[in-house]
Design an enzyme around this catalytic site. Structure first.
Site, PDB file in Angstrom:
ATOM      1  N   LYS A 176      -3.237   9.385   7.224  1.00 40.62           N
ATOM      2  CA  LYS A 176      -1.852   9.873   7.236  1.00 40.62           C
ATOM      3  C   LYS A 176      -1.062   9.148   6.155  1.00 40.62           C
ATOM      4  O   LYS A 176      -0.861   7.941   6.238  1.00 40.62           O
ATOM      5  CB  LYS A 176      -1.178   9.624   8.589  1.00 40.62           C
ATOM      6  CG  LYS A 176       0.181  10.352   8.691  1.00 40.62           C
ATOM      7  CD  LYS A 176       1.083   9.781   9.756  1.00 40.62           C
ATOM      8  CE  LYS A 176       1.905   8.612   9.256  1.00 40.62           C
ATOM      9  NZ  LYS A 176       2.935   8.985   8.232  1.00 40.62           N
ATOM     10  N   CYS A 283       4.083  -5.756  -2.095  1.00 41.25           N
ATOM     11  CA  CYS A 283       4.008  -6.893  -1.179  1.00 41.25           C
ATOM     12  C   CYS A 283       3.499  -8.163  -1.851  1.00 41.25           C
ATOM     13  O   CYS A 283       3.621  -9.254  -1.300  1.00 41.25           O
ATOM     14  CB  CYS A 283       3.165  -6.550   0.045  1.00 41.25           C
ATOM     15  SG  CYS A 283       1.600  -5.758  -0.346  1.00 41.25           S
TER      16      CYS A 283
END
Length: 476
Positions: A176, A283
């Site tokens: 997803k 990140c």
């Protein structure tokens, strides 16, 4: 507004969602709707997982040679469809097209080729007689159907980091993508149509509820997410309730420790680029500069000069270093975090929106912050970097490690002894020396503490998608 309703990719074909709800997909450069994405239902997840389960029965038994050949063709197709993928992704992210082509398509193809090779290099203990009269050996097997959730900051790259090692190890996938950036992942699925058997790769679109349904599906054997700490914890809890494995690549708060012997201009340029690349929506980005007190002012001046030269811009702008923040919620969150810094801190450059439309944010440098400030402790995920001073090596290490994240870090010095001591003491999954942010397929990427667990890239990343079985037979 576009009337195009995107479709899921299940069992080798595009199919509409069984649900009736949908979301607007917005171009963050101009805030216009470019597509609509369905909010897929539990029935859609059931269909995708069932397809993956059927495909697993045969894909898991293919030889490494067959899986390697498929992944190599996948890499070739990725490069051949570069323009289509770049256009699709830039509509959703606003990233400079040249950056997508170079850093996600070209690099992604290279990473797929690495995973193709790694498919033929999985190892275990050699067979042997560890008990008299018995022979033991180890089988390294695929886990099963893997449920994967990818973020919006690097939609294509993160999909490849998940799909590549999972398929190389013989698993099948239901993935997803982020609700705000689904289109390049759908192109990725389309180009595999004549490369991967039906059901090996499935894409289901939707929101957080769709992702939760995927993670908690009883036929999903392992889950993998790249995302926020909040989302990672939710995935870990859901996985724990069914005792399934979880692979989590979460947030970061990377320090760059700058000692007094550096070439200041060169260090500042490298740090600025590592802070503001992709608008700081990375990140591993440098978010905290820890600089020796003797060179603080000089480094800040050089850092501001470098930051001011790294401008946000439109996807086709050759001078744009990065694009907009991804969506209005995130743009608002970054703006509020910068606005909330205390009076003791100083925004020496940036700290504001760029332009009248779109979610562009200026490269921002903040000095005078305290270790306990939220801007130091919590992930901002935007083009924002803070600067603090240290007086000695021990204090630098303490400040660097004193956050809950532990993904990436860097050390800037000419002193080999300092490098050896500090890289060993830093509590981060990656430590760069006199650079920050380069990645190669052969080396692992992943963190500790609140940055999650499990490794992307490298042979370790492929091993994460396998299980180990001991087989012992009697010799009599």
């Amino acid at each position: 507004m576009s009337n195009e309703l995107l479709q899921n990719y299940i069992d080798g074909r595009f199919v509409p969602s069984s649900g009736t709800e949908s979301m607007d997909v917005v171009d963050p450069t101009d805030e216009k709707v470019v597509a609509r994405s369905p909010i897929s239902t539990a029935d859609d997840i059931d269909s995708a997982v069932a397809a993956a389960e059927r495909a697993f029965a045969s894909w898991s038994k293919t030889t490494p040679k067959v899986r390697q050949a498929a992944l190599l063709k996948f890499a070739d197709a990725l490069e051949a469809h570069s323009a289509e993928i770049v256009d699709a992704q830039s509509r959703n992210t606003g990233q400079p097209k040249a950056v997508i082509a170079a850093e996600e398509v070209t690099v992604g193809a290279d990473q797929l080729r690495f995973f193709a090779g790694a498919a033929r290099m999985l190892e275990g203990k050699s067979a042997g007689e560890y008990m008299e009269g018995f022979t033991s050996y180890v089988r390294r097997e695929p886990v099963g159907v893997i449920g994967q959730v990818t973020p919006w900051n690097y939609p294509l790259m993160m999909a490849i980091w998940k799909i590549g090692p999972a398929l190389a190890a013989g698993n099948t996938v239901v993935l997803k993508p982020s609700d705000t950036t689904p289109e390049s992942t759908l192109v990725l699925a389309k180009i595999t149509k004549n490369i991967l058997p039906d059901g090996v790769l499935n894409i289901v679109l939707g929101d957080g509820g769709t992702g939760a349904a995927l993670v908690s599906h009883p036929k999903v054997s392992m889950v993998s997410i790249t995302g926020s700490v909040r989302a990672g914890i939710a995935v870990a809890v859901a996985a724990a309730q069914q005792l399934k494995r979880a692979h989590l690549e979460l947030g970061g708060k990377a320090p760059a420790i700058v000692f007094g012997d550096v070439d200041i201009a060169s260090a500042a340029q490298g740090i600025a680029e590592a802070s503001f690349f992709n608008g700081g929506q990375d990140c591993t980005a440098v978010t905290r500069v820890l600089v020796h007190e003797d060179i603080h002012d000089e480094l800040v001046g050089a850092l501001v000069k470098a930051a001011d030269g790294l401008k946000p811009g439109m996807p086709d702008d050759p001078d744009a270093f990065y694009g907009p923040l991804n969506n209005i919620r995130h743009f608002t969150a970054v703006s509020e975090k910068v606005a909330a810094v205390g009076e003791h801190a100083t925004v020496v450059t940036g700290g504001h929106r760029v332009g009248e439309s779109g979610f562009f944010y200026a490269p921002t440098v903040i000095t005078g912050v305290r270790q306990t400030d939220d801007i130091v402790q919590e992930e901002t995920f935007g083009p924002v970097v803070t600067v603090q001073t240290f007086s000695d090596e021990s204090e630098a290490i303490d400040l660097a490690n004193d956050v809950k994240y532990a993904l990436a870090s860097s050390v800037w010095t000419k002193d080999h002894g300092v490098v050896q001591r500090v890289t060993a003491a830093l509590d981060f999954g990656a430590v760069w020396v006199n650079c920050h942010i380069p990645l190669v397929a052969e080396m692992p990427h992943g963190g500790f503490k609140y940055s999650g667990y499990g490794k992307d890239l490298s042979a370790y990343g492929v091993e994460d998608y396998t299980r180990i079985k001991h087989v012992m037979s009697s010799n009599s």
